[in-house]
Design a protein around this motif. Structure first.
Motif, PDB file in Angstrom:
ATOM      1  N   UNK A  38      -1.104   7.298  -1.360  1.00  0.00           N
ATOM      2  CA  UNK A  38      -2.196   7.496  -0.416  1.00  0.00           C
ATOM      3  C   UNK A  38      -1.661   7.158   0.975  1.00  0.00           C
ATOM      4  N   UNK A  39      -1.795   8.126   1.870  1.00  0.00           N
ATOM      5  CA  UNK A  39      -1.364   7.953   3.257  1.00  0.00           C
ATOM      6  C   UNK A  39      -2.615   7.707   4.090  1.00  0.00           C
ATOM      7  N   UNK A  40      -2.544   6.729   4.986  1.00  0.00           N
ATOM      8  CA  UNK A  40      -3.675   6.447   5.864  1.00  0.00           C
ATOM      9  C   UNK A  40      -3.161   6.032   7.232  1.00  0.00           C
ATOM     10  N   UNK A  41      -4.023   6.167   8.239  1.00  0.00           N
ATOM     11  CA  UNK A  41      -3.643   5.834   9.608  1.00  0.00           C
ATOM     12  C   UNK A  41      -3.458   4.329   9.782  1.00  0.00           C
ATOM     13  N   UNK A  42      -4.190   3.546   9.008  1.00  0.00           N
ATOM     14  CA  UNK A  42      -4.050   2.086   9.048  1.00  0.00           C
ATOM     15  C   UNK A  42      -4.137   1.568   7.617  1.00  0.00           C
ATOM     16  N   UNK A  43      -3.762   0.312   7.435  1.00  0.00           N
ATOM     17  CA  UNK A  43      -3.736  -0.276   6.098  1.00  0.00           C
ATOM     18  C   UNK A  43      -5.139  -0.290   5.505  1.00  0.00           C
ATOM     19  N   UNK A  44      -5.241   0.194   4.279  1.00  0.00           N
ATOM     20  CA  UNK A  44      -6.504   0.191   3.555  1.00  0.00           C
ATOM     21  C   UNK A  44      -6.655  -1.120   2.787  1.00  0.00           C
ATOM     22  N   UNK A  45      -7.891  -1.529   2.569  1.00  0.00           N
ATOM     23  CA  UNK A  45      -8.133  -2.718   1.749  1.00  0.00           C
ATOM     24  C   UNK A  45      -7.911  -2.361   0.283  1.00  0.00           C
TER      25      UNK A  45
END
Length: 181
Positions: free
Chosen positions: A110-117
């Protein structure tokens, strides 16, 4: 993941009983945590300036009493003897892949712009698990170029819910005269 990491992971996996896989993943994770907590520890385990015997003693002293899984400490010693601790995280990733495949768990990113919880990642895993019909485990990579939203790579497919993707689609529609495809 490269061939060398896969070879080390396969060697360890070939020694254990399949039901021990999760225990070994936890133990390997604890070693990664200790390497992350003290980068000097990783340098010591990779060092050519310190004898093989001294490195083995350090491994035994650090992990010998706390991790009692068969072959585990010896596995760490082999990695150190061949100066492969710089690749340890990749070896762990390859091992986790083998364990997950044996358990029927699909792995993705999973790629995200900021760290996911952890809860957000779990929610995405649960949604994908329902969609693909089997359990999904995701590794997270932060990609600031996404702007927002997430993109998931799983089984050779990309599920793109990123803001960047949505903006590109909007631009494409506007340039084609506003017609939705």
């Amino acid at each position: 993941m490269d061939a060398l990491s896969s070879q080390y992971a396969s060697a360890l996996y070939g020694l254990i009983e399949p039901e021990q896989g999760k225990d070994y993943c936890l133990a390997l994770g604890s070693v990664v945590s200790s390497l992350d907590a003290d980068p000097a520890w990783e340098k010591l385990l990779c060092s050519h300036a310190i004898s093989k015997v001294e490195r083995e003693q350090a491994i035994e002293k650090t992990f010998g009493k706390t991790i009692t899984l068969p072959y585990f400490v010896d596995f760490l010693k082999v990695i150190s003897a061949h100066h492969r601790f710089s690749r340890f995280r990749e070896i762990v990733e390859a091992f986790e892949t083998l364990v997950n495949e044996a358990d029927g768990i699909k792995q993705g990113i999973v790629y995200s712009a900021s760290k996911l919880s952890a809860a957000q990642v779990k929610s995405i895993e649960d949604g994908l698990s329902k969609r693909v019909g089997s359990q999904v485990k995701l590794r997270q990579i932060v990609d600031p170029s996404l702007l927002g939203g997430v993109k998931v790579a799983l089984d050779g497919k990309v599920y793109d819910g990123s803001l960047k993707s949505k903006l590109s689609e909007l631009q494409r529609q506007l340039l084609s005269g506003g017609k939705a495809s």
